[in-house]
Design a protein around this motif. Structure first.
Motif, PDB file in Angstrom:
ATOM      1  N   GLN A 221       0.837  -1.209   0.000  1.00  0.00           N
ATOM      2  CA  GLN A 221       0.000   0.000   0.000  1.00  0.00           C
ATOM      3  C   GLN A 221       0.873   1.261   0.000  1.00  0.00           C
ATOM      4  O   GLN A 221       0.449   2.310  -0.492  1.00  0.00           O
ATOM      5  CB  GLN A 221      -0.997   0.011   1.172  1.00  0.00           C
ATOM      6  N   LEU A 222       2.099   1.175   0.517  1.00  0.00           N
ATOM      7  CA  LEU A 222       3.008   2.322   0.522  1.00  0.00           C
ATOM      8  C   LEU A 222       3.513   2.663  -0.881  1.00  0.00           C
ATOM      9  O   LEU A 222       3.989   3.768  -1.120  1.00  0.00           O
ATOM     10  CB  LEU A 222       4.204   2.050   1.441  1.00  0.00           C
ATOM     11  N   LEU A 223       3.402   1.701  -1.797  1.00  0.00           N
ATOM     12  CA  LEU A 223       3.912   1.906  -3.154  1.00  0.00           C
ATOM     13  C   LEU A 223       2.998   2.767  -4.016  1.00  0.00           C
ATOM     14  O   LEU A 223       3.330   3.083  -5.150  1.00  0.00           O
ATOM     15  CB  LEU A 223       4.163   0.548  -3.830  1.00  0.00           C
ATOM     16  N   GLU A 224       1.841   3.148  -3.479  1.00  0.00           N
ATOM     17  CA  GLU A 224       0.944   4.042  -4.213  1.00  0.00           C
ATOM     18  C   GLU A 224       1.565   5.432  -4.356  1.00  0.00           C
ATOM     19  O   GLU A 224       1.287   6.141  -5.314  1.00  0.00           O
ATOM     20  CB  GLU A 224      -0.415   4.137  -3.509  1.00  0.00           C
ATOM     21  N   ASP A 225       2.393   5.804  -3.386  1.00  0.00           N
ATOM     22  CA  ASP A 225       3.091   7.084  -3.439  1.00  0.00           C
ATOM     23  C   ASP A 225       4.201   6.984  -4.496  1.00  0.00           C
ATOM     24  O   ASP A 225       5.044   6.087  -4.440  1.00  0.00           O
ATOM     25  CB  ASP A 225       3.681   7.396  -2.060  1.00  0.00           C
ATOM     26  N   MET A 226       4.197   7.916  -5.451  1.00  0.00           N
ATOM     27  CA  MET A 226       5.141   7.853  -6.567  1.00  0.00           C
ATOM     28  C   MET A 226       6.595   7.995  -6.107  1.00  0.00           C
ATOM     29  O   MET A 226       7.487   7.360  -6.662  1.00  0.00           O
ATOM     30  CB  MET A 226       4.790   8.928  -7.600  1.00  0.00           C
ATOM     31  N   GLU A 227       6.839   8.808  -5.099  1.00  0.00           N
ATOM     32  CA  GLU A 227       8.208   8.981  -4.599  1.00  0.00           C
ATOM     33  C   GLU A 227       8.731   7.661  -4.023  1.00  0.00           C
ATOM     34  O   GLU A 227       9.869   7.272  -4.273  1.00  0.00           O
ATOM     35  CB  GLU A 227       8.260  10.077  -3.543  1.00  0.00           C
ATOM     36  N   THR A 228       7.899   6.981  -3.272  1.00  0.00           N
ATOM     37  CA  THR A 228       8.277   5.687  -2.702  1.00  0.00           C
ATOM     38  C   THR A 228       8.507   4.667  -3.810  1.00  0.00           C
ATOM     39  O   THR A 228       9.498   3.920  -3.785  1.00  0.00           O
ATOM     40  CB  THR A 228       7.178   5.183  -1.743  1.00  0.00           C
ATOM     41  N   PHE A 229       7.607   4.641  -4.777  1.00  0.00           N
ATOM     42  CA  PHE A 229       7.750   3.733  -5.916  1.00  0.00           C
ATOM     43  C   PHE A 229       9.079   3.983  -6.633  1.00  0.00           C
ATOM     44  O   PHE A 229       9.800   3.034  -6.964  1.00  0.00           O
ATOM     45  CB  PHE A 229       6.570   3.931  -6.877  1.00  0.00           C
ATOM     46  N   ASN A 230       9.415   5.253  -6.854  1.00  0.00           N
ATOM     47  CA  ASN A 230      10.657   5.599  -7.548  1.00  0.00           C
ATOM     48  C   ASN A 230      11.892   5.221  -6.737  1.00  0.00           C
ATOM     49  O   ASN A 230      12.930   4.870  -7.314  1.00  0.00           O
ATOM     50  CB  ASN A 230      10.680   7.084  -7.912  1.00  0.00           C
ATOM     51  N   ARG A 231      11.803   5.271  -5.426  1.00  0.00           N
ATOM     52  CA  ARG A 231      12.918   4.832  -4.574  1.00  0.00           C
ATOM     53  C   ARG A 231      13.175   3.346  -4.763  1.00  0.00           C
ATOM     54  O   ARG A 231      14.330   2.901  -4.825  1.00  0.00           O
ATOM     55  CB  ARG A 231      12.628   5.149  -3.107  1.00  0.00           C
ATOM     56  N   VAL A 232      12.094   2.581  -4.842  1.00  0.00           N
ATOM     57  CA  VAL A 232      12.228   1.135  -5.071  1.00  0.00           C
ATOM     58  C   VAL A 232      12.839   0.877  -6.450  1.00  0.00           C
ATOM     59  O   VAL A 232      13.743   0.057  -6.590  1.00  0.00           O
ATOM     60  CB  VAL A 232      10.866   0.427  -4.923  1.00  0.00           C
ATOM     61  N   VAL A 233      12.363   1.598  -7.449  1.00  0.00           N
ATOM     62  CA  VAL A 233      12.884   1.419  -8.809  1.00  0.00           C
ATOM     63  C   VAL A 233      14.369   1.788  -8.867  1.00  0.00           C
ATOM     64  O   VAL A 233      15.154   1.103  -9.534  1.00  0.00           O
ATOM     65  CB  VAL A 233      12.062   2.240  -9.829  1.00  0.00           C
ATOM     66  N   ALA A 234      14.768   2.834  -8.164  1.00  0.00           N
ATOM     67  CA  ALA A 234      16.181   3.246  -8.161  1.00  0.00           C
ATOM     68  C   ALA A 234      17.077   2.144  -7.595  1.00  0.00           C
ATOM     69  O   ALA A 234      18.138   1.851  -8.153  1.00  0.00           O
ATOM     70  CB  ALA A 234      16.355   4.539  -7.368  1.00  0.00           C
ATOM     71  N   ILE A 235      16.645   1.512  -6.502  1.00  0.00           N
ATOM     72  CA  ILE A 235      17.431   0.401  -5.938  1.00  0.00           C
ATOM     73  C   ILE A 235      17.420  -0.781  -6.898  1.00  0.00           C
ATOM     74  O   ILE A 235      18.444  -1.435  -7.102  1.00  0.00           O
ATOM     75  CB  ILE A 235      16.900   0.002  -4.536  1.00  0.00           C
ATOM     76  N   GLY A 236      16.283  -1.052  -7.515  1.00  0.00           N
ATOM     77  CA  GLY A 236      16.217  -2.132  -8.507  1.00  0.00           C
ATOM     78  C   GLY A 236      17.143  -1.880  -9.683  1.00  0.00           C
ATOM     79  O   GLY A 236      17.817  -2.795 -10.161  1.00  0.00           O
ATOM     80  N   ASP A 237      17.208  -0.642 -10.142  1.00  0.00           N
ATOM     81  CA  ASP A 237      18.124  -0.301 -11.240  1.00  0.00           C
ATOM     82  C   ASP A 237      19.577  -0.511 -10.821  1.00  0.00           C
ATOM     83  O   ASP A 237      20.397  -1.013 -11.597  1.00  0.00           O
ATOM     84  CB  ASP A 237      17.915   1.154 -11.679  1.00  0.00           C
ATOM     85  N   TRP A 238      19.888  -0.130  -9.573  1.00  0.00           N
ATOM     86  CA  TRP A 238      21.254  -0.328  -9.086  1.00  0.00           C
ATOM     87  C   TRP A 238      21.591  -1.818  -9.012  1.00  0.00           C
ATOM     88  O   TRP A 238      22.658  -2.242  -9.451  1.00  0.00           O
ATOM     89  CB  TRP A 238      21.430   0.337  -7.711  1.00  0.00           C
ATOM     90  N   TYR A 239      20.666  -2.609  -8.461  1.00  0.00           N
ATOM     91  CA  TYR A 239      20.888  -4.058  -8.401  1.00  0.00           C
ATOM     92  C   TYR A 239      21.044  -4.652  -9.802  1.00  0.00           C
ATOM     93  O   TYR A 239      21.869  -5.539 -10.022  1.00  0.00           O
ATOM     94  CB  TYR A 239      19.731  -4.750  -7.687  1.00  0.00           C
ATOM     95  N   ASP A 240      20.256  -4.183 -10.756  1.00  0.00           N
ATOM     96  CA  ASP A 240      20.368  -4.698 -12.124  1.00  0.00           C
ATOM     97  C   ASP A 240      21.726  -4.353 -12.719  1.00  0.00           C
ATOM     98  O   ASP A 240      22.320  -5.164 -13.427  1.00  0.00           O
ATOM     99  CB  ASP A 240      19.241  -4.149 -12.998  1.00  0.00           C
ATOM    100  N   THR A 241      22.242  -3.172 -12.420  1.00  0.00           N
ATOM    101  CA  THR A 241      23.569  -2.784 -12.899  1.00  0.00           C
ATOM    102  C   THR A 241      24.648  -3.661 -12.276  1.00  0.00           C
ATOM    103  O   THR A 241      25.570  -4.110 -12.965  1.00  0.00           O
ATOM    104  CB  THR A 241      23.839  -1.295 -12.578  1.00  0.00           C
TER     105      THR A 241
END
Length: 144
Positions: free
Chosen positions: A65-85
């Motif tokens: 439910q916290l992922l509805e906030d776009m800033e929170t969602f983008n924080r998760v995506v940023a870590i995912g991008d780092w892990y993918d790199t």
């Protein structure tokens, strides 16, 4: 002058060149290995600077439910991008994958991917983009 004539002897010349070539290959291999290890240590250092943020992001993934906030969602995506790199660098053999595995980073990548997959479909699109993370967590070491 005699030594020069002996040097031109094919057996001596081949021995000289092959010994030099073997030495160069040996040096190249160990230099490359050292560079991979140094690069892995830099990634580990970067991981520890992100450690607190990674912990928060993992908490967000468990409370969707916290992922509805776009800033929170983008924080998760940023870590995912780092892990993918990081996964890409390990798969390309730029970073020492064995060291990254022993340090637990590969397991962290796998855990993050699993949490993202369970997040009510919110990360379907990013997961498709995180192909290196998905591949490394399935045990694929290199590119086909």
């Amino acid at each position: 002058m005699q030594w020069f004539i002996e040097f031109l002897n094919p057996k001596v010349l081949v021995s000289f060149l092959s010994g030099g070539l073997a030495g160069a290959l040996f040096t190249h291999y160990f230099t490359l290995s050292r560079q991979r290890t140094e690069f892995a240590f830099k990634l580990l250092e970067h991981f520890f600077t992100k450690y607190q943020e990674i912990g928060k992001v993992k908490g967000f993934l468990q409370q969707t439910q916290l992922l509805e906030d776009m800033e929170t969602f983008n924080r998760v995506v940023a870590i995912g991008d780092w892990y993918d790199t990081v996964a890409l660098l390990c798969r390309r053999r730029i970073a020492n994958r064995s060291l990254m595995h022993k340090a637990g980073i590969i397991n962290e990548i796998c855990e993050f991917r699993k949490l993202a997959e369970k997040a009510d479909g919110k990360f379907d699109k990013p997961l498709r983009a995180w192909e290196n993370m998905v591949a490394i967590s399935k045990g694929k070491r290199r590119f086909a």
